[in-house]
Motif scaffolding. Structure first.
Motif, PDB file in Angstrom:
ATOM      1  N   THR A   5       0.858  -1.186   0.000  1.00  0.00           N
ATOM      2  CA  THR A   5       0.000   0.000   0.000  1.00  0.00           C
ATOM      3  C   THR A   5       0.889   1.229   0.000  1.00  0.00           C
ATOM      4  N   ILE A   6       0.434   2.278  -0.675  1.00  0.00           N
ATOM      5  CA  ILE A   6       1.170   3.539  -0.671  1.00  0.00           C
ATOM      6  C   ILE A   6       0.338   4.629   0.000  1.00  0.00           C
ATOM      7  N   ALA A   7       1.029   5.584   0.588  1.00  0.00           N
ATOM      8  CA  ALA A   7       0.440   6.846   1.021  1.00  0.00           C
ATOM      9  C   ALA A   7       1.083   7.908   0.143  1.00  0.00           C
ATOM     10  N   TYR A   8       0.335   8.950  -0.198  1.00  0.00           N
ATOM     11  CA  TYR A   8       0.906   9.970  -1.072  1.00  0.00           C
ATOM     12  C   TYR A   8       0.430  11.367  -0.714  1.00  0.00           C
ATOM     13  N   LEU A   9       1.218  12.328  -1.168  1.00  0.00           N
ATOM     14  CA  LEU A   9       0.907  13.748  -1.050  1.00  0.00           C
ATOM     15  C   LEU A   9       1.244  14.370  -2.389  1.00  0.00           C
ATOM     16  N   THR A  10       0.269  15.007  -3.031  1.00  0.00           N
ATOM     17  CA  THR A  10       0.549  15.714  -4.278  1.00  0.00           C
ATOM     18  C   THR A  10       0.856  17.168  -3.951  1.00  0.00           C
ATOM     19  N   VAL A  11       1.865  17.708  -4.619  1.00  0.00           N
ATOM     20  CA  VAL A  11       2.267  19.102  -4.418  1.00  0.00           C
ATOM     21  C   VAL A  11       2.582  19.729  -5.769  1.00  0.00           C
ATOM     22  N   LEU A  12       2.568  21.056  -5.800  1.00  0.00           N
ATOM     23  CA  LEU A  12       2.997  21.755  -7.001  1.00  0.00           C
ATOM     24  C   LEU A  12       4.498  21.563  -7.169  1.00  0.00           C
ATOM     25  N   GLN A  13       4.955  21.582  -8.397  1.00  0.00           N
ATOM     26  CA  GLN A  13       6.372  21.355  -8.676  1.00  0.00           C
ATOM     27  C   GLN A  13       7.257  22.347  -7.916  1.00  0.00           C
ATOM     28  N   SER A  14       6.805  23.575  -7.770  1.00  0.00           N
ATOM     29  CA  SER A  14       7.599  24.581  -7.057  1.00  0.00           C
ATOM     30  C   SER A  14       7.680  24.300  -5.558  1.00  0.00           C
ATOM     31  N   GLU A  15       6.703  23.590  -5.005  1.00  0.00           N
ATOM     32  CA  GLU A  15       6.686  23.253  -3.575  1.00  0.00           C
ATOM     33  C   GLU A  15       7.487  21.986  -3.267  1.00  0.00           C
ATOM     34  N   MET A  16       7.743  21.186  -4.281  1.00  0.00           N
ATOM     35  CA  MET A  16       8.328  19.865  -4.087  1.00  0.00           C
ATOM     36  C   MET A  16       9.662  19.862  -3.339  1.00  0.00           C
ATOM     37  N   PRO A  17      10.648  20.703  -3.675  1.00  0.00           N
ATOM     38  CA  PRO A  17      11.935  20.594  -2.970  1.00  0.00           C
ATOM     39  C   PRO A  17      11.821  20.745  -1.452  1.00  0.00           C
ATOM     40  N   ALA A  18      11.064  21.717  -0.991  1.00  0.00           N
ATOM     41  CA  ALA A  18      10.922  21.934   0.452  1.00  0.00           C
ATOM     42  C   ALA A  18      10.198  20.771   1.121  1.00  0.00           C
ATOM     43  N   VAL A  19       9.132  20.282   0.489  1.00  0.00           N
ATOM     44  CA  VAL A  19       8.374  19.170   1.060  1.00  0.00           C
ATOM     45  C   VAL A  19       9.216  17.900   1.034  1.00  0.00           C
ATOM     46  N   ARG A  20       9.890  17.653  -0.057  1.00  0.00           N
ATOM     47  CA  ARG A  20      10.757  16.474  -0.168  1.00  0.00           C
ATOM     48  C   ARG A  20      11.823  16.461   0.920  1.00  0.00           C
ATOM     49  N   ASP A  21      12.464  17.595   1.124  1.00  0.00           N
ATOM     50  CA  ASP A  21      13.525  17.673   2.124  1.00  0.00           C
ATOM     51  C   ASP A  21      12.984  17.495   3.539  1.00  0.00           C
ATOM     52  N   ALA A  22      11.791  17.974   3.799  1.00  0.00           N
ATOM     53  CA  ALA A  22      11.202  17.876   5.134  1.00  0.00           C
ATOM     54  C   ALA A  22      10.647  16.494   5.428  1.00  0.00           C
ATOM     55  N   LEU A  23      10.026  15.850   4.432  1.00  0.00           N
ATOM     56  CA  LEU A  23       9.288  14.611   4.691  1.00  0.00           C
ATOM     57  C   LEU A  23       9.954  13.346   4.178  1.00  0.00           C
ATOM     58  N   LYS A  24      10.957  13.455   3.349  1.00  0.00           N
ATOM     59  CA  LYS A  24      11.726  12.297   2.869  1.00  0.00           C
ATOM     60  C   LYS A  24      10.862  11.184   2.256  1.00  0.00           C
ATOM     61  N   PRO A  25      10.129  11.488   1.182  1.00  0.00           N
ATOM     62  CA  PRO A  25       9.350  10.428   0.531  1.00  0.00           C
ATOM     63  C   PRO A  25      10.276   9.375  -0.075  1.00  0.00           C
ATOM     64  N   HIS A  26       9.736   8.208  -0.316  1.00  0.00           N
ATOM     65  CA  HIS A  26      10.523   7.130  -0.921  1.00  0.00           C
ATOM     66  C   HIS A  26      10.770   7.398  -2.402  1.00  0.00           C
ATOM     67  N   ARG A  27       9.787   8.055  -3.036  1.00  0.00           N
ATOM     68  CA  ARG A  27       9.916   8.343  -4.472  1.00  0.00           C
ATOM     69  C   ARG A  27       8.875   9.367  -4.861  1.00  0.00           C
ATOM     70  N   GLY A  28       8.906   9.792  -6.108  1.00  0.00           N
ATOM     71  CA  GLY A  28       7.936  10.745  -6.614  1.00  0.00           C
ATOM     72  C   GLY A  28       7.706  10.535  -8.098  1.00  0.00           C
ATOM     73  N   GLU A  29       6.580  11.047  -8.573  1.00  0.00           N
ATOM     74  CA  GLU A  29       6.267  10.949 -10.003  1.00  0.00           C
ATOM     75  C   GLU A  29       5.360  12.112 -10.378  1.00  0.00           C
ATOM     76  N   PHE A  30       5.422  12.496 -11.656  1.00  0.00           N
ATOM     77  CA  PHE A  30       4.520  13.535 -12.133  1.00  0.00           C
ATOM     78  C   PHE A  30       3.105  12.988 -12.191  1.00  0.00           C
ATOM     79  N   CYS A  31       2.146  13.837 -11.831  1.00  0.00           N
ATOM     80  CA  CYS A  31       0.732  13.466 -11.913  1.00  0.00           C
ATOM     81  C   CYS A  31       0.258  13.632 -13.352  1.00  0.00           C
ATOM     82  N   ASP A  32      -0.762  12.900 -13.700  1.00  0.00           N
ATOM     83  CA  ASP A  32      -1.348  13.002 -15.057  1.00  0.00           C
ATOM     84  C   ASP A  32      -2.101  14.288 -15.215  1.00  0.00           C
TER      85      ASP A  32
END
Length: 78
Positions: A51-78
């Protein structure tokens, strides 16, 4: 329009669903605390043991959120 990125946390094993659902609570709290108004959270069961848990963010928000929350991976949304 700015692209969205789905930040993903993977959970495996017999408790994967429960752990992912609990993790989503923390993602929702983070989203509210940081005013990520265009973001969404969720849980997707891929198989009985995955099972996965996810959080979608705007591309400009991604670096700060990624650094704070340490997701396992990411992908562009459709």
């Amino acid at each position: 329009m700015e692209k969205k990125i789905k930040l993903i946390w993977d959970f495996r094993g017999h408790d994967a669903q429960k752990i992912a659902e609990h993790h989503e609570i923390h993602l929702t709290d983070y989203k509210k605390a940081h005013n990520l108004n265009k973001s969404a959270t969720g849980v997707e069961t891929k198989s009985p043991l995955y099972t996965i848990a996810y959080l979608t963010v705007l591309q400009s928000e991604m670096p700060a959120v990624r650094d704070a929350l340490k997701p396992h991976r990411g992908e562009f949304c459709d």
